[in-house]
Design a protein around this motif. Structure first.
Motif, PDB file in Angstrom:
ATOM      1  N   SER A 110       0.852  -1.189   0.000  1.00  0.00           N
ATOM      2  CA  SER A 110       0.000   0.000   0.000  1.00  0.00           C
ATOM      3  C   SER A 110       0.888   1.238   0.000  1.00  0.00           C
ATOM      4  CB  SER A 110      -0.938   0.013   1.209  1.00  0.00           C
ATOM      5  OG  SER A 110      -0.226   0.300   2.395  1.00  0.00           O
ATOM      6  N   LYS A 111       0.372   2.306  -0.583  1.00  0.00           N
ATOM      7  CA  LYS A 111       1.141   3.543  -0.703  1.00  0.00           C
ATOM      8  C   LYS A 111       0.208   4.724  -0.467  1.00  0.00           C
ATOM      9  CE  LYS A 111       3.984   3.922  -4.183  1.00  0.00           C
ATOM     10  NZ  LYS A 111       4.499   4.118  -5.565  1.00  0.00           N
ATOM     11  N   LYS A 112       0.643   5.641   0.379  1.00  0.00           N
ATOM     12  CA  LYS A 112      -0.142   6.842   0.655  1.00  0.00           C
ATOM     13  C   LYS A 112       0.777   8.047   0.538  1.00  0.00           C
ATOM     14  CE  LYS A 112      -1.561   7.602   4.882  1.00  0.00           C
ATOM     15  NZ  LYS A 112      -2.325   7.467   6.154  1.00  0.00           N
ATOM     16  N   ILE A 113       0.419   8.991  -0.333  1.00  0.00           N
ATOM     17  CA  ILE A 113       1.226  10.191  -0.536  1.00  0.00           C
ATOM     18  C   ILE A 113       0.372  11.412  -0.235  1.00  0.00           C
ATOM     19  CG2 ILE A 113       2.530  11.577  -2.194  1.00  0.00           C
ATOM     20  CD1 ILE A 113       3.138   9.057  -3.732  1.00  0.00           C
ATOM     21  N   LYS A 130       9.340  26.579   8.991  1.00  0.00           N
ATOM     22  CA  LYS A 130       8.100  25.965   9.455  1.00  0.00           C
ATOM     23  C   LYS A 130       6.970  26.349   8.494  1.00  0.00           C
ATOM     24  CE  LYS A 130       4.952  25.820  13.436  1.00  0.00           C
ATOM     25  NZ  LYS A 130       3.766  26.297  12.715  1.00  0.00           N
ATOM     26  N   ASP A 131       6.077  25.425   8.236  1.00  0.00           N
ATOM     27  CA  ASP A 131       4.938  25.578   7.325  1.00  0.00           C
ATOM     28  C   ASP A 131       5.324  25.518   5.852  1.00  0.00           C
ATOM     29  OD1 ASP A 131       3.116  25.756   9.421  1.00  0.00           O
ATOM     30  OD2 ASP A 131       3.290  27.937   9.559  1.00  0.00           O
ATOM     31  N   SER A 132       6.620  25.250   5.570  1.00  0.00           N
ATOM     32  CA  SER A 132       7.001  25.005   4.178  1.00  0.00           C
ATOM     33  C   SER A 132       6.357  23.702   3.719  1.00  0.00           C
ATOM     34  CB  SER A 132       8.524  24.893   4.045  1.00  0.00           C
ATOM     35  OG  SER A 132       9.160  26.089   4.415  1.00  0.00           O
ATOM     36  N   LYS A 133       6.084  23.593   2.429  1.00  0.00           N
ATOM     37  CA  LYS A 133       5.439  22.386   1.924  1.00  0.00           C
ATOM     38  C   LYS A 133       6.415  21.217   1.866  1.00  0.00           C
ATOM     39  CE  LYS A 133       2.018  24.778  -0.930  1.00  0.00           C
ATOM     40  NZ  LYS A 133       1.570  25.052  -2.317  1.00  0.00           N
ATOM     41  N   VAL A 134       5.914  20.039   2.225  1.00  0.00           N
ATOM     42  CA  VAL A 134       6.682  18.801   2.110  1.00  0.00           C
ATOM     43  C   VAL A 134       5.781  17.721   1.520  1.00  0.00           C
ATOM     44  CG1 VAL A 134       8.245  19.300   4.033  1.00  0.00           C
ATOM     45  CG2 VAL A 134       6.092  18.087   4.466  1.00  0.00           C
ATOM     46  N   ILE A 135       6.411  16.719   0.923  1.00  0.00           N
ATOM     47  CA  ILE A 135       5.702  15.546   0.420  1.00  0.00           C
ATOM     48  C   ILE A 135       6.023  14.381   1.357  1.00  0.00           C
ATOM     49  CG2 ILE A 135       5.498  13.876  -1.454  1.00  0.00           C
ATOM     50  CD1 ILE A 135       4.239  16.516  -2.108  1.00  0.00           C
ATOM     51  N   ILE A 136       4.991  13.705   1.836  1.00  0.00           N
ATOM     52  CA  ILE A 136       5.174  12.563   2.735  1.00  0.00           C
ATOM     53  C   ILE A 136       4.631  11.306   2.057  1.00  0.00           C
ATOM     54  CG2 ILE A 136       4.610  11.555   4.978  1.00  0.00           C
ATOM     55  CD1 ILE A 136       4.274  14.381   6.064  1.00  0.00           C
ATOM     56  N   MET A 137       5.480  10.311   1.983  1.00  0.00           N
ATOM     57  CA  MET A 137       5.073   9.025   1.419  1.00  0.00           C
ATOM     58  C   MET A 137       5.162   7.945   2.486  1.00  0.00           C
ATOM     59  SD  MET A 137       6.771   6.710  -1.621  1.00  0.00           S
ATOM     60  CE  MET A 137       6.142   7.594  -3.038  1.00  0.00           C
ATOM     61  N   GLU A 138       4.066   7.211   2.686  1.00  0.00           N
ATOM     62  CA  GLU A 138       4.044   6.091   3.630  1.00  0.00           C
ATOM     63  C   GLU A 138       3.745   4.820   2.845  1.00  0.00           C
ATOM     64  OE1 GLU A 138       1.775   6.680   7.216  1.00  0.00           O
ATOM     65  OE2 GLU A 138       1.907   8.864   7.028  1.00  0.00           O
ATOM     66  N   ALA A 149       8.383  -4.332   5.996  1.00  0.00           N
ATOM     67  CA  ALA A 149       8.799  -3.018   6.495  1.00  0.00           C
ATOM     68  C   ALA A 149       7.707  -1.980   6.240  1.00  0.00           C
ATOM     69  CB  ALA A 149      10.094  -2.574   5.818  1.00  0.00           C
ATOM     70  N   TYR A 150       7.673  -0.971   7.107  1.00  0.00           N
ATOM     71  CA  TYR A 150       6.776   0.167   6.932  1.00  0.00           C
ATOM     72  C   TYR A 150       7.655   1.402   6.900  1.00  0.00           C
ATOM     73  CZ  TYR A 150       2.726   3.222   7.458  1.00  0.00           C
ATOM     74  OH  TYR A 150       1.750   4.176   7.241  1.00  0.00           O
ATOM     75  N   THR A 151       7.577   2.168   5.818  1.00  0.00           N
ATOM     76  CA  THR A 151       8.483   3.303   5.658  1.00  0.00           C
ATOM     77  C   THR A 151       7.726   4.616   5.527  1.00  0.00           C
ATOM     78  OG1 THR A 151       8.565   3.030   3.234  1.00  0.00           O
ATOM     79  CG2 THR A 151      10.218   1.857   4.535  1.00  0.00           C
ATOM     80  N   ILE A 152       8.296   5.641   6.123  1.00  0.00           N
ATOM     81  CA  ILE A 152       7.769   7.006   6.027  1.00  0.00           C
ATOM     82  C   ILE A 152       8.911   7.883   5.518  1.00  0.00           C
ATOM     83  CG2 ILE A 152       6.742   8.949   7.273  1.00  0.00           C
ATOM     84  CD1 ILE A 152       5.859   6.889   9.426  1.00  0.00           C
ATOM     85  N   ASP A 153       8.715   8.489   4.363  1.00  0.00           N
ATOM     86  CA  ASP A 153       9.745   9.343   3.756  1.00  0.00           C
ATOM     87  C   ASP A 153       9.184  10.735   3.542  1.00  0.00           C
ATOM     88  OD1 ASP A 153      11.977   7.326   3.096  1.00  0.00           O
ATOM     89  OD2 ASP A 153      10.200   6.393   2.219  1.00  0.00           O
ATOM     90  N   VAL A 154       9.977  11.738   3.898  1.00  0.00           N
ATOM     91  CA  VAL A 154       9.551  13.133   3.758  1.00  0.00           C
ATOM     92  C   VAL A 154      10.568  13.876   2.898  1.00  0.00           C
ATOM     93  CG1 VAL A 154       8.846  15.221   4.973  1.00  0.00           C
ATOM     94  CG2 VAL A 154       8.576  12.986   6.088  1.00  0.00           C
ATOM     95  N   ILE A 155      10.071  14.527   1.838  1.00  0.00           N
ATOM     96  CA  ILE A 155      10.925  15.275   0.915  1.00  0.00           C
ATOM     97  C   ILE A 155      10.421  16.715   0.842  1.00  0.00           C
ATOM     98  CG2 ILE A 155      11.766  15.451  -1.465  1.00  0.00           C
ATOM     99  CD1 ILE A 155      11.319  12.486  -1.774  1.00  0.00           C
ATOM    100  N   PRO A 156      11.301  17.711   0.957  1.00  0.00           N
ATOM    101  CA  PRO A 156      10.852  19.106   0.859  1.00  0.00           C
ATOM    102  C   PRO A 156      10.340  19.424  -0.549  1.00  0.00           C
ATOM    103  CG  PRO A 156      13.249  18.989   0.939  1.00  0.00           C
ATOM    104  CD  PRO A 156      12.745  17.605   1.210  1.00  0.00           C
ATOM    105  N   VAL A 167       3.617  15.194  -8.310  1.00  0.00           N
ATOM    106  CA  VAL A 167       3.571  14.085  -7.367  1.00  0.00           C
ATOM    107  C   VAL A 167       3.316  12.773  -8.102  1.00  0.00           C
ATOM    108  CG1 VAL A 167       2.337  13.108  -5.396  1.00  0.00           C
ATOM    109  CG2 VAL A 167       2.825  15.551  -5.458  1.00  0.00           C
ATOM    110  N   LYS A 168       2.564  12.824  -9.209  1.00  0.00           N
ATOM    111  CA  LYS A 168       2.268  11.617  -9.974  1.00  0.00           C
ATOM    112  C   LYS A 168       3.539  10.981 -10.528  1.00  0.00           C
ATOM    113  CE  LYS A 168      -2.545  12.279 -11.297  1.00  0.00           C
ATOM    114  NZ  LYS A 168      -3.524  12.353 -12.413  1.00  0.00           N
ATOM    115  N   GLU A 169       4.498  11.810 -10.939  1.00  0.00           N
ATOM    116  CA  GLU A 169       5.777  11.266 -11.400  1.00  0.00           C
ATOM    117  C   GLU A 169       6.500  10.557 -10.266  1.00  0.00           C
ATOM    118  OE1 GLU A 169       8.187  13.516 -14.483  1.00  0.00           O
ATOM    119  OE2 GLU A 169       6.978  15.145 -13.613  1.00  0.00           O
ATOM    120  N   PHE A 170       6.416  11.135  -9.086  1.00  0.00           N
ATOM    121  CA  PHE A 170       7.035  10.565  -7.898  1.00  0.00           C
ATOM    122  C   PHE A 170       6.430   9.194  -7.583  1.00  0.00           C
ATOM    123  CE2 PHE A 170       7.246  10.889  -3.019  1.00  0.00           C
ATOM    124  CZ  PHE A 170       8.501  10.312  -2.972  1.00  0.00           C
ATOM    125  N   GLU A 171       5.108   9.080  -7.744  1.00  0.00           N
ATOM    126  CA  GLU A 171       4.394   7.842  -7.438  1.00  0.00           C
ATOM    127  C   GLU A 171       4.890   6.663  -8.251  1.00  0.00           C
ATOM    128  OE1 GLU A 171       0.067   7.549  -6.716  1.00  0.00           O
ATOM    129  OE2 GLU A 171       0.073   9.698  -7.155  1.00  0.00           O
TER     130      GLU A 171
END
Length: 277
Positions: A110-113, A130-138, A149-156, A167-171
């Motif tokens: 499963s993937k959640k972005i 603070k409050d800058s946008k980030v992308i979080i993928m779980e 494994a369960y992974t959480i990745d955060v990219i500015p 984000v679709k390219e990232f997916e």
């Protein structure tokens, strides 16, 4: 004519019987297509199959257990162990690479972005406002379709903005490192990581585990050639599937010297107390 020395040399070259049985047993397991978790025949049954004593079978199984090939449980029997995914902590490789290096098929169950504003914690880790946008993928990561494994990745978000990426390219990418290198032109140079063991009921459930199961956790910040953080991650690993190795060098007096340099040693604190009037 064989001399005494010759007999001794021959004896050295002849492996013990239990090692011969072990080799035959390992081949037999492959021929029978046993899978991790499958129960093996009893010691008595194996002794009849290989026509040796139970003592010899027991010794063969003991060495296989020491090498992590089988798991023995009193009153339950002997089971084929899960093949562990080994990783050397000095080498920074992604979860996808870890899994594929050991011959497993890497996948995502499963993937959640989501895109959100960075709180104080993430802002500090990624050195952004603070409050800058980030992308979080779980993601729930799998090895041969088994959750491991369960992974959480955060990219500015600024990384996406540089190349006007969506984000679709990232997916579409299984590996975040590959995405960063191929699409963003970002090369990870260094990483700072912390390994610990925790219980996390919510994540354990997502991995089909008992709520109180302990998990390995690696918390990590990856930086580029300019020492700018570009990824913050938390990766939860199922212990029976992974092992982490580290090379350690004996450095006598390391912490004592470090304490003197940083001025945090007890001696300095005691001096301050002594000089206070």
């Amino acid at each position: 004519m064989i001399t005494i020395l010759g007999k001794f040399e021959m004896a050295k070259r002849t492996p013990p019987l239990f090692m011969v049985v072990r080799k035959e047993l390992e081949s037999w397991i492959k021929e029978k297509n046993y899978r991790p978790g499958n129960k093996l025949p009893s010691e008595q049954e194996l002794s009849e199959i290989f026509k040796v004593s139970r003592v010899t079978v027991r010794e063969a199984l003991r060495t296989m257990e020491e090498d992590g090939i089988v798991v023995r449980s009193q009153g339950k029997g002997t089971f084929l162990a899960e093949r562990r995914i080994a990783s050397i902590l000095e080498a920074n490789i992604g979860v996808t690479e870890m899994i594929e290096t050991m011959g497993y098929k890497s996948g995502t169950l499963s993937k959640k972005i989501k895109r959100q504003k960075a709180n104080l914690f993430l802002a500090d880790k990624l050195k952004i406002e603070k409050d800058s946008k980030v992308i979080i993928m779980e993601r729930i990561r799998t090895a041969d379709d088994q959750p491991v494994a369960y992974t959480i990745d955060v990219i500015p978000w600024w990384i996406f903005s540089l190349k006007a990426l969506s984000v679709k390219e990232f997916e579409r990418y299984e590996s975040i490192y590959t995405f960063l290198e191929e699409r963003c032109g970002q090369i990870i140079k260094d990483s700072t990581a912390r390994l610990s063991a925790v219980t996390c009921p919510d994540i354990a459930e997502k991995l089909n585990l008992q709520k109180d199961t302990a998990l390995f956790v690696i918390e990590q910040v990856d930086t580029d050639q300019n020492e700018q953080p570009i990824v913050y991650s938390r990766e939860y690993f199922v212990g029976r599937f992974f092992e982490f190795k580290v090379r350690r060098r004996r450095t006598p007096g390391f912490f004592m010297e470090k304490s003197k340099i940083s001025g945090t040693g007890k001696g300095k604190e005691e001096d301050k107390k002594t000089n206070t009037s």
